[in-house]
Design an enzyme around this catalytic site. Structure first.
Site, mmCIF file in Angstrom:
data_model
loop_
_atom_site.group_PDB
_atom_site.id
_atom_site.type_symbol
_atom_site.label_atom_id
_atom_site.label_comp_id
_atom_site.label_asym_id
_atom_site.label_seq_id
_atom_site.Cartn_x
_atom_site.Cartn_y
_atom_site.Cartn_z
ATOM 1 N N LEU A 26 34.685 41.612 37.115
ATOM 2 C CA LEU A 26 33.668 41.064 38.010
ATOM 3 C C LEU A 26 34.184 40.914 39.435
ATOM 4 C CD1 LEU A 26 32.312 38.248 35.655
ATOM 5 C CD2 LEU A 26 31.298 40.498 36.058
ATOM 6 N N GLY A 27 35.493 40.739 39.561
ATOM 7 C CA GLY A 27 36.078 40.564 40.887
ATOM 8 C C GLY A 27 37.587 40.463 40.795
ATOM 9 N N GLY A 46 41.232 38.901 42.980
ATOM 10 C CA GLY A 46 41.724 38.006 44.017
ATOM 11 C C GLY A 46 43.224 38.113 44.172
ATOM 12 N N PHE A 100 45.606 36.348 42.889
ATOM 13 C CA PHE A 100 46.440 36.054 41.729
ATOM 14 C C PHE A 100 46.041 36.813 40.470
ATOM 15 C CE2 PHE A 100 45.924 32.012 44.172
ATOM 16 C CZ PHE A 100 47.095 32.144 44.898
ATOM 17 N N VAL A 118 38.843 38.556 37.649
ATOM 18 C CA VAL A 118 37.852 37.851 36.837
ATOM 19 C C VAL A 118 37.104 38.888 36.019
ATOM 20 C CG1 VAL A 118 35.833 36.351 36.830
ATOM 21 C CG2 VAL A 118 37.604 36.043 38.571
ATOM 22 N N ASP A 139 36.561 23.676 50.927
ATOM 23 C CA ASP A 139 36.407 25.095 51.272
ATOM 24 C C ASP A 139 34.994 25.558 50.940
ATOM 25 O OD1 ASP A 139 37.168 27.560 52.293
ATOM 26 O OD2 ASP A 139 37.964 28.277 50.385
#
Length: 454
Positions: A19-20, A22, A24, A27, A136
């Site tokens: 799904l995505g 990043g 680290f 997902v 954030d």
């Protein structure tokens, strides 16, 4: 599961498409085999986390999500780990980011913007009431589900009460430049609630107007605009919407509207229906479980008996796991303890009820658990102090008693736990509130013995 997207089974989940990605890890979409439920699994590379010194950030996100159960906050369902990976099983939100929605379709109508802003404020206010400040907030961290409702996500930079300085303020600069409050940029203490409110105001501006209130390629000029609150609010917005935006985007935090002021504002109040948080007892969250091997995937909790804990879960609950460095929290024993007991579940519940009643608690019996409630000073809410009690069977003669606080004074919770554990033959309070090793507990299981504190 999308055709062609199936991957290996992972602890009862069938993994699917990415799904995505990043800093680290990634997902992935996942389907829970037992229930058919859809989830998003955040897979973090432990080596990457360590090399980037991001352990505190990951630990903070997990600790924060453990506290939050609200319709407009992304839900954390389970945490597990292997030697190389950390797995966070999260609620699957299939509508994408609010940012993408605005980027593709442009600004929202005032009616739609108000509806989403009401949901955003409900979720953020709920977090603040529990001492959690996001720090954030931006459209990229606000997801939209299939029904068009929002879910706040990405709590990696959030702050809990223990992060406050001696002056009661936060002191760490976090957030994305365009959404960051002016007081946060000053490297002085700031109120986490008011800085989050500023970010919510920037999000509202983007939703209603379609572009950022503060923007510049030069970061110095951008910060100057933020410090001055230098932005233009179009006259075509309704007068009340303009008023609310000005009061939120007030650069002086002492003059900025607070959460109560937003909720009572005439623009916000129109068609407003407050959303109630989930009942804390609706569903428990599993933490600290070691990732099951492929052949263990059918050994899932709750398949046969909701009161039984299998050996895999028992190991997952123990403090000797590799996960300890990520999930230990100095305040966690102030919310939940577990200890072993030889009393059968029915007798254990009777003893818990008797002890709680003698201390002035109201007791409600539910399916497989008790709810212990007491009205605290200054509150008319009978649930101002609430603890749930459950008993799990480890085997024919050993059970686990769990006492989990939803609301209320830690000192009163400690007193209640001390009384119940004492009445059930457990060790002294200092040992009850410490995390014991699995081996010691099993060796001492003839008496009530603390097993773990989550």
């Amino acid at each position: 599961m999308v055709k062609g997207g199936r991957e290996a089974l992972l602890g009862g989940y069938e993994m699917g498409r990415t799904l995505g990605e990043g800093n680290f890890g990634k997902v992935k979409y996942a389907r829970h085999l037992a229930t058919g439920g859809h989830f998003a699994v955040k897979i973090l590379d432990r080596g990457r986390v360590v090399s980037l010194r991001a352990g505190d950030q990951i630990r903070r996100e997990i600790a924060t999500l453990k506290l939050l159960r609200h319709p407009h906050v992304v839900r954390l369902h389970e945490v597990a780990a292997s030697k190389t990976k950390i797995y966070m099983v999260l609620e699957f939100v299939n509508g994408g980011e609010l940012f993408e929605r605005i980027a593709v379709k442009g600004k929202l109508s005032e009616k739609e913007g108000r509806r989403l802003f009401q949901q955003l404020i409900d979720g953020v206010s709920y977090c603040h009431d529990r001492g959690v400040y996001h720090r954030d907030l931006k459209p990229e961290n606000v997801l939209v589900d299939q029904k068009g409702n929002i879910k706040i996500s990405d709590f990696g930079l959030s702050a809990l009460p223990q992060h406050l300085g001696n002056d009661g303020l936060l002191h760490t600069t976090c957030g994305s430049p365009n959404y960051i409050a002016p007081e946060v940029l000053q490297n002085k203490g700031y109120d986490g609630s008011l800085s989050d409110i500023w970010s919510c105001g920037v999000i509202l501006y983007v939703m209603l107007i379609g572009y950022l209130p503060f923007d510049d390629r030069n970061i110095v000029v951008l910060y100057q605009k933020i410090f001055k609150g230098d932005t233009q609010i179009p006259k075509w917005l309704s007068h009340s919407a303009q008023n609310l935006l000005r009061r939120i985007l007030e650069p002086n935090p002492m003059k900025r509207i607070d959460m109560a002021g937003i909720k009572s504002h005439e623009w916000f109040q129109k068609d407003y229906i407050p959303v109630l948080p989930y009942d804390d007892d609706d569903e428990d969250v599993q933490f600290g479980a070691r990732l099951p091997a492929k052949e263990q995937i059918n050994d899932e909790p709750g398949d046969k008996n909701s009161h039984q804990i299998n050996a895999f879960q028992l190991i997952g609950m123990a403090s000797s796991l590799d996960l300890s460095g990520f999930f230990e929290d100095e305040e966690v024993s102030q919310r939940r303890i577990r200890f072993t007991s030889t009393h059968p579940p029915k007798d254990a519940f009777d003893k818990i009820e008797s002890s709680a009643t003698e201390l002035g608690f109201q007791v409600q019996r539910g399916h497989s658990k008790l709810k212990l409630m007491r009205n605290c000073k200054g509150s008319k809410n009978p649930e101002s102090f609430m603890v749930s009690a459950e008993v799990f069977e480890l085997g024919p003669s050993v059970n686990v008693v769990e006492l989990r606080k939803s609301n209320g004074d830690p000192a009163l919770y400690r007193q209640l736990c001390e009384r119940i554990s004492s009445d059930m033959g457990a060790r002294n309070t200092e040992q009850i509130f410490a995390t014991a090793s699995l081996e010691d507990d099993l060796q001492n299981s003839n008496a009530g013995t603390p097993l773990f504190a989550l």
